[in-house]
Scaffold this motif. Structure first.
Motif, mmCIF file in Angstrom:
data_model
loop_
_atom_site.group_PDB
_atom_site.id
_atom_site.type_symbol
_atom_site.label_atom_id
_atom_site.label_comp_id
_atom_site.label_asym_id
_atom_site.label_seq_id
_atom_site.Cartn_x
_atom_site.Cartn_y
_atom_site.Cartn_z
ATOM 1 N N ARG A 103 0.309 -1.008 -0.097
ATOM 2 C CA ARG A 103 -0.201 0.069 -0.180
ATOM 3 C C ARG A 103 0.468 1.506 -0.342
ATOM 4 O O ARG A 103 0.422 2.124 -0.924
ATOM 5 N N LEU A 104 1.474 1.352 1.044
ATOM 6 C CA LEU A 104 3.032 2.387 1.091
ATOM 7 C C LEU A 104 3.554 2.909 -0.355
ATOM 8 O O LEU A 104 3.432 4.138 -1.118
ATOM 9 N N HIS A 105 4.483 1.572 -0.839
ATOM 10 C CA HIS A 105 5.045 1.591 -2.187
ATOM 11 C C HIS A 105 4.099 2.128 -3.562
ATOM 12 O O HIS A 105 4.453 3.259 -4.244
ATOM 13 N N ALA A 106 2.714 1.383 -3.198
ATOM 14 C CA ALA A 106 1.529 1.819 -4.478
ATOM 15 C C ALA A 106 1.086 3.421 -4.258
ATOM 16 O O ALA A 106 1.473 4.658 -5.638
ATOM 17 N N GLN A 107 1.220 3.895 -3.437
ATOM 18 C CA GLN A 107 0.834 5.579 -2.875
ATOM 19 C C GLN A 107 1.997 6.280 -3.206
ATOM 20 O O GLN A 107 1.536 7.538 -3.720
ATOM 21 N N GLN A 108 3.002 5.722 -2.787
ATOM 22 C CA GLN A 108 4.449 6.522 -2.603
ATOM 23 C C GLN A 108 5.343 6.040 -3.390
ATOM 24 O O GLN A 108 6.557 5.833 -2.395
ATOM 25 N N PRO A 109 5.128 5.575 -4.941
ATOM 26 C CA PRO A 109 6.744 5.272 -5.026
ATOM 27 C C PRO A 109 8.088 5.414 -4.527
ATOM 28 O O PRO A 109 9.161 4.890 -4.720
ATOM 29 N N LYS A 110 8.004 6.991 -5.019
ATOM 30 C CA LYS A 110 9.638 7.388 -4.953
ATOM 31 C C LYS A 110 10.210 7.676 -3.202
ATOM 32 O O LYS A 110 11.007 7.989 -3.242
ATOM 33 N N SER A 111 8.565 8.378 -2.526
ATOM 34 C CA SER A 111 8.756 8.463 -1.135
ATOM 35 C C SER A 111 8.607 7.363 0.226
ATOM 36 O O SER A 111 8.657 7.155 0.969
ATOM 37 N N TYR A 112 8.820 6.330 -0.898
ATOM 38 C CA TYR A 112 8.870 4.365 0.182
ATOM 39 C C TYR A 112 9.519 4.925 0.771
ATOM 40 O O TYR A 112 10.347 4.576 0.674
ATOM 41 N N THR A 113 9.163 4.563 2.676
ATOM 42 C CA THR A 113 10.649 3.840 3.359
ATOM 43 C C THR A 113 9.232 2.535 4.213
ATOM 44 O O THR A 113 8.644 2.875 4.887
ATOM 45 N N SER A 114 10.260 1.232 4.307
ATOM 46 C CA SER A 114 9.907 0.530 4.714
ATOM 47 C C SER A 114 9.915 1.264 6.668
ATOM 48 O O SER A 114 10.397 2.073 7.062
ATOM 49 N N SER A 115 8.461 0.315 7.241
ATOM 50 C CA SER A 115 8.878 0.224 8.722
ATOM 51 C C SER A 115 9.039 -0.960 9.173
ATOM 52 O O SER A 115 8.204 -1.793 8.485
ATOM 53 N N PRO A 116 9.656 -1.222 10.302
ATOM 54 C CA PRO A 116 9.749 -2.415 10.968
ATOM 55 C C PRO A 116 8.066 -3.496 12.084
ATOM 56 O O PRO A 116 8.052 -4.211 11.936
ATOM 57 N N TRP A 117 7.776 -1.917 12.226
ATOM 58 C CA TRP A 117 5.800 -2.106 11.542
ATOM 59 C C TRP A 117 5.401 -1.370 11.873
ATOM 60 O O TRP A 117 5.454 -0.028 11.687
ATOM 61 N N PHE A 118 4.385 -1.428 11.541
ATOM 62 C CA PHE A 118 2.478 -0.562 11.084
ATOM 63 C C PHE A 118 2.046 -0.819 11.991
ATOM 64 O O PHE A 118 0.990 -1.161 13.167
ATOM 65 N N PRO A 119 1.560 1.157 12.809
ATOM 66 C CA PRO A 119 0.530 1.188 13.291
ATOM 67 C C PRO A 119 -0.826 1.697 12.832
ATOM 68 O O PRO A 119 -0.686 1.497 11.494
#
Length: 313
Positions: A27-43
């Motif tokens: 979802r994050l990569h589809a919405q913001q492919p240029k500013s995507y940053t992974s996360s160890p956990w998701f709130p």
């Protein structure tokens, strides 16, 4: 662990955790492919630490089942205070759960300190938990020669992928593939643990030529001969390959569906009302008035300016 429920319950926990991470990464990569940053956990929007609290609750239940609820005396020690051989499995499994509890607890603390301290150290703690899991499954006190040993051997391959991608995420926080593969491997851990639980502790699913045998207070699968053992291990390898193909198809189809749903920016069109049309007409009139006199008007003014001269002639 060591029972059907002991494998199936944590298997579902790993599966849903991996699926939750996979959903958020895509979802994050589809919405913001240029500013995507992974996360160890998701709130979540309603409760920020729900994922971490669920990990802590699940780990606590696992430790309680292994050390206090599962044993007949509701404690894992002998009367002289030593650890009996039939409870070594319990201490190994509970140590894995304790490490995941430590990861989740410190992830909350680091998040409260600030984002700079959160990412790298949280990924390190997650890698430490997977490393502990790999260490204890590799040096497991259970038999590594039988069917159960083959299941544990293949499980270690998946854990290595989870460990490697977690370590890679520390230096590559903007890599979508690292998060994608890591989430998929966590899901696969869950699928494989569920498979182990049902196959190893369901008599009708035990491979032909093998049987469930009680040893040191634990049920294990034994085979009648080398040929039956070789066939059973080959079936385990085939299961692993088929599940790998199935997981690959699932995550790719899920990625394409999520990309179609979140990747396209949908533009909504609506019909203009009469009031909107009037406002547009007024705006256009204002623009025309600001442009100055038109060509026809200017021509009439020029004609008027020359009219007295012509009359004098």
């Amino acid at each position: 662990m060591g029972t059907l429920v002991g494998h199936v319950a944590p298997g579902f926990a790993f599966f849903f955790l991996g699926f939750w991470h996979l959903f958020n990464h895509i979802r994050l990569h589809a919405q913001q492919p240029k500013s995507y940053t992974s996360s160890p956990w998701f709130p979540t929007s309603k409760f920020r630490y729900i994922e971490l609290f669920l990990i802590m609750i699940g780990s606590s239940i696992s430790v309680s089942m292994e050390l206090f609820i599962g044993p007949k005396r509701h404690q894992p020690f002998d009367p002289d205070g030593t650890i009996p051989s039939n409870h070594l499995h319990n201490f190994e499994h509970s140590s894995i759960s304790m490490t995941f509890f430590v990861y989740a607890a410190f992830a909350i603390v680091l998040d409260k300190i600030g984002p700079k301290a959160q990412y790298g150290l949280t990924q390190f703690l997650a890698a430490l938990a997977f490393g502990q899991q790999l260490f204890l499954f590799h040096l497991h006190s259970a038999d590594h020669m039988g069917v159960e040993g083959q299941y544990h051997l293949l499980l270690q391959i998946v854990i290595v992928v989870s460990l490697a991608t977690t370590l890679m995420a520390i230096g590559l926080p903007k890599s979508f593939m690292v998060g994608f593969v890591r989430s998929s491997s966590i899901m696969y851990q869950g699928v494989w643990l569920i498979t182990m639980g049902y196959v190893l502790w369901t008599p009708s699913l035990v491979p032909k030529g093998c049987f469930i045998h009680l040893e040191e207070g634990h049920q294990v699968v034994r085979c009648s001969g080398e040929e039956s053992l070789h066939r059973a291990k080959s079936l385990v390898n085939i299961q692993f390959s088929w599940f790998l193909i199935g997981i690959t198809i699932f995550v790719m189809c899920f990625y394409l569906a999520m990309l179609k749903f979140y990747g396209e920016q949908k533009i909504e069109y609506s019909s203009l009302t009469k009031e909107d049309q009037q406002l547009l007409e007024e705006d256009s009139d204002d623009v025309e008035s600001q442009k100055g006199p038109s060509k026809s008007n200017s021509f009439m003014h020029i004609g008027r300016s020359f009219a007295p001269v012509d009359m004098e002639r």
